[in-house]
Design a protein around this motif. Structure first.
Motif, short mmCIF file in Angstrom:
data_model
loop_
_atom_site.label_atom_id
_atom_site.label_comp_id
_atom_site.label_asym_id
_atom_site.label_seq_id
_atom_site.Cartn_x
_atom_site.Cartn_y
_atom_site.Cartn_z
N GLU A 143 27.51 62.21 17.48
CA GLU A 143 27.42 63.48 16.76
C GLU A 143 26.75 63.33 15.39
OE1 GLU A 143 28.11 66.64 17.25
OE2 GLU A 143 28.94 66.53 19.27
N HIS A 144 25.56 62.82 15.36
CA HIS A 144 24.87 62.78 14.08
C HIS A 144 23.39 63.09 14.26
CE1 HIS A 144 23.73 58.73 15.44
NE2 HIS A 144 22.76 58.76 14.53
N GLY A 145 22.83 63.74 13.25
CA GLY A 145 21.43 64.11 13.29
C GLY A 145 20.55 63.03 12.69
N ASP A 146 19.26 63.13 12.93
CA ASP A 146 18.34 62.11 12.42
C ASP A 146 18.04 62.34 10.94
OD1 ASP A 146 16.59 64.23 12.35
OD2 ASP A 146 15.48 63.61 14.13
N GLU A 147 17.22 61.46 10.40
CA GLU A 147 16.92 61.48 8.96
C GLU A 147 16.15 62.74 8.56
OE1 GLU A 147 15.72 58.08 5.67
OE2 GLU A 147 15.48 57.72 7.81
N THR A 148 15.27 63.19 9.43
CA THR A 148 14.48 64.39 9.13
C THR A 148 15.36 65.62 9.02
OG1 THR A 148 12.60 63.44 10.34
CG2 THR A 148 12.55 65.81 9.89
N LYS A 149 16.28 65.76 9.96
CA LYS A 149 17.21 66.89 9.94
C LYS A 149 18.10 66.83 8.71
CE LYS A 149 19.41 70.42 11.76
NZ LYS A 149 18.78 71.76 11.87
N ALA A 150 18.55 65.63 8.37
CA ALA A 150 19.41 65.47 7.19
C ALA A 150 18.66 65.86 5.91
CB ALA A 150 19.90 64.03 7.10
N ALA A 151 17.42 65.43 5.80
CA ALA A 151 16.61 65.76 4.62
C ALA A 151 16.38 67.26 4.51
CB ALA A 151 15.28 65.02 4.69
N GLU A 152 16.17 67.89 5.65
CA GLU A 152 15.96 69.35 5.67
C GLU A 152 17.19 70.09 5.18
OE1 GLU A 152 15.59 72.69 9.16
OE2 GLU A 152 14.52 70.79 9.46
N ILE A 153 18.36 69.67 5.64
CA ILE A 153 19.61 70.31 5.23
C ILE A 153 19.87 70.09 3.75
CG2 ILE A 153 22.13 70.27 5.52
CD1 ILE A 153 21.64 69.55 8.47
N LEU A 154 19.63 68.87 3.28
CA LEU A 154 19.91 68.52 1.89
C LEU A 154 18.98 69.26 0.92
CD1 LEU A 154 21.75 66.73 0.14
CD2 LEU A 154 20.00 64.95 0.28
N THR A 155 17.71 69.33 1.23
CA THR A 155 16.76 70.00 0.34
C THR A 155 16.95 71.51 0.34
OG1 THR A 155 15.13 69.93 2.14
CG2 THR A 155 14.99 68.22 0.46
N LYS A 156 17.46 72.03 1.42
CA LYS A 156 17.76 73.47 1.47
C LYS A 156 18.90 73.82 0.52
CE LYS A 156 18.84 77.21 4.70
NZ LYS A 156 19.13 77.57 6.13
N LYS A 157 19.88 72.91 0.44
CA LYS A 157 21.02 73.12 -0.45
C LYS A 157 20.68 72.74 -1.89
CE LYS A 157 25.51 73.67 -1.35
NZ LYS A 157 26.28 74.91 -1.17
N TYR A 158 19.95 71.64 -2.06
CA TYR A 158 19.58 71.15 -3.39
C TYR A 158 18.07 70.91 -3.43
CZ TYR A 158 24.61 70.23 -3.47
OH TYR A 158 25.98 70.36 -3.39
N PRO A 159 17.30 71.94 -3.72
CA PRO A 159 15.83 71.84 -3.66
C PRO A 159 15.23 70.80 -4.61
CG PRO A 159 16.55 74.13 -3.77
CD PRO A 159 17.76 73.30 -4.04
N ALA A 160 15.93 70.48 -5.69
CA ALA A 160 15.37 69.56 -6.69
C ALA A 160 15.47 68.09 -6.26
CB ALA A 160 16.09 69.75 -8.03
N ILE A 161 16.22 67.81 -5.21
CA ILE A 161 16.42 66.42 -4.79
C ILE A 161 15.19 65.90 -4.05
CG2 ILE A 161 17.74 64.92 -3.25
CD1 ILE A 161 20.22 66.40 -3.91
N ASN A 162 14.76 64.72 -4.43
CA ASN A 162 13.68 64.03 -3.73
C ASN A 162 14.29 63.12 -2.66
OD1 ASN A 162 11.37 62.75 -2.87
ND2 ASN A 162 11.08 61.56 -4.75
N THR A 163 14.10 63.45 -1.41
CA THR A 163 14.74 62.72 -0.32
C THR A 163 13.88 61.60 0.25
OG1 THR A 163 13.89 64.30 1.32
CG2 THR A 163 16.04 64.78 0.35
#
Length: 225
Positions: A143-163
């Motif tokens: 039950e875990h998503g890949d790195e691309t999906k994780a980066a998409e979710i994180l930047t949507k919540k915190y746009p200023a973060i460089n993933t």
């Protein structure tokens, strides 16, 4: 600071558990040999847990109903999937350690109010208590998503973060059986086990207090005679 905190706590855990394992294996009295099965189980579990914490150093970021995992330890030199695997093993060891805490109190309570148990019975009991943690690990691995999906979710919540330099994995939603099992297991069981331990402790105290009173009465009676 976050990394230093993990390194310090884990290093202390490694040193203390190593010393405990040495003491148990070399200094345990003969009449406590059976109980060492539980102590060693706890010590080795915590020892590996500390090693994995240094290896993973996982930071969790809540993103609505999703959770993003940022791996900051040595595992980040390999891959995000490998980091998530190590973190999953780490969390299952954490829960097993809590179950072993319950086993420790249960053993002492049983011996006090019932009778002595055999090494085989203790081993069977420990294996039984390992099942919930094993189920947790097996469920989470799928039950875990890949790195691309994780980066998409994180930047949507915190746009200023460089993933781009982060090693990420994610649970895209907590509302799945696997993730909810982990939440219930890790939070609910901790509360239940702590409650049971408190009951065991109080009953053990009452039993010991009763035995001390009886011994005192017998001692006084013997002195009177």
């Amino acid at each position: 600071m976050f990394i230093l905190f993990h390194l310090f706590i884990s290093a202390c855990g490694i040193i203390l558990n190593t010393l405990l394992i040495y003491a148990v294996m070399t200094k345990t009295p003969e009449n406590m040999n059976k109980y060492t099965l539980i102590i060693l189980n706890v010590s080795f579990t915590d020892l590996f847990l500390c090693f994995l914490d240094i290896f993973v150093i996982q930071r969790l970021v809540s993103c609505g109903t999703a959770v993003v995992y940022i791996s900051m330890g040595l595992c980040s030199r390999f891959s995000s999937s490998f980091c998530f695997l190590m973190y999953t093993i780490q969390m299952h060891l954490y829960m097993h350690s809590i179950w072993m805490l319950f086993a420790s109190y249960a053993y002492r309570y049983y011996v006090l109010v019932k009778s002595e148990v055999t090494r085989t019975q203790i081993q069977s009991f420990l294996m039984l208590l390992y099942i919930p943690s094993l189920v947790q690990m097996s469920n989470v691995l799928v039950e875990h998503g890949d790195e691309t999906k994780a980066a998409e979710i994180l930047t949507k919540k915190y746009p200023a973060i460089n993933t781009s330099d982060l090693v990420l994995t994610t649970n895209s939603t907590i509302f799945t059986f696997s993730v909810m099992y982990v939440i219930v297991h890790m939070i609910g069981n901790w509360i239940i086990i702590r409650g049971i331990i408190i009951i065991f402790t109080e009953q053990n105290f009452n039993k010991n207090q009763y035995d001390l009173i009886i011994c005192s009465i017998k001692k006084d009676a013997f002195a009177f005679c």
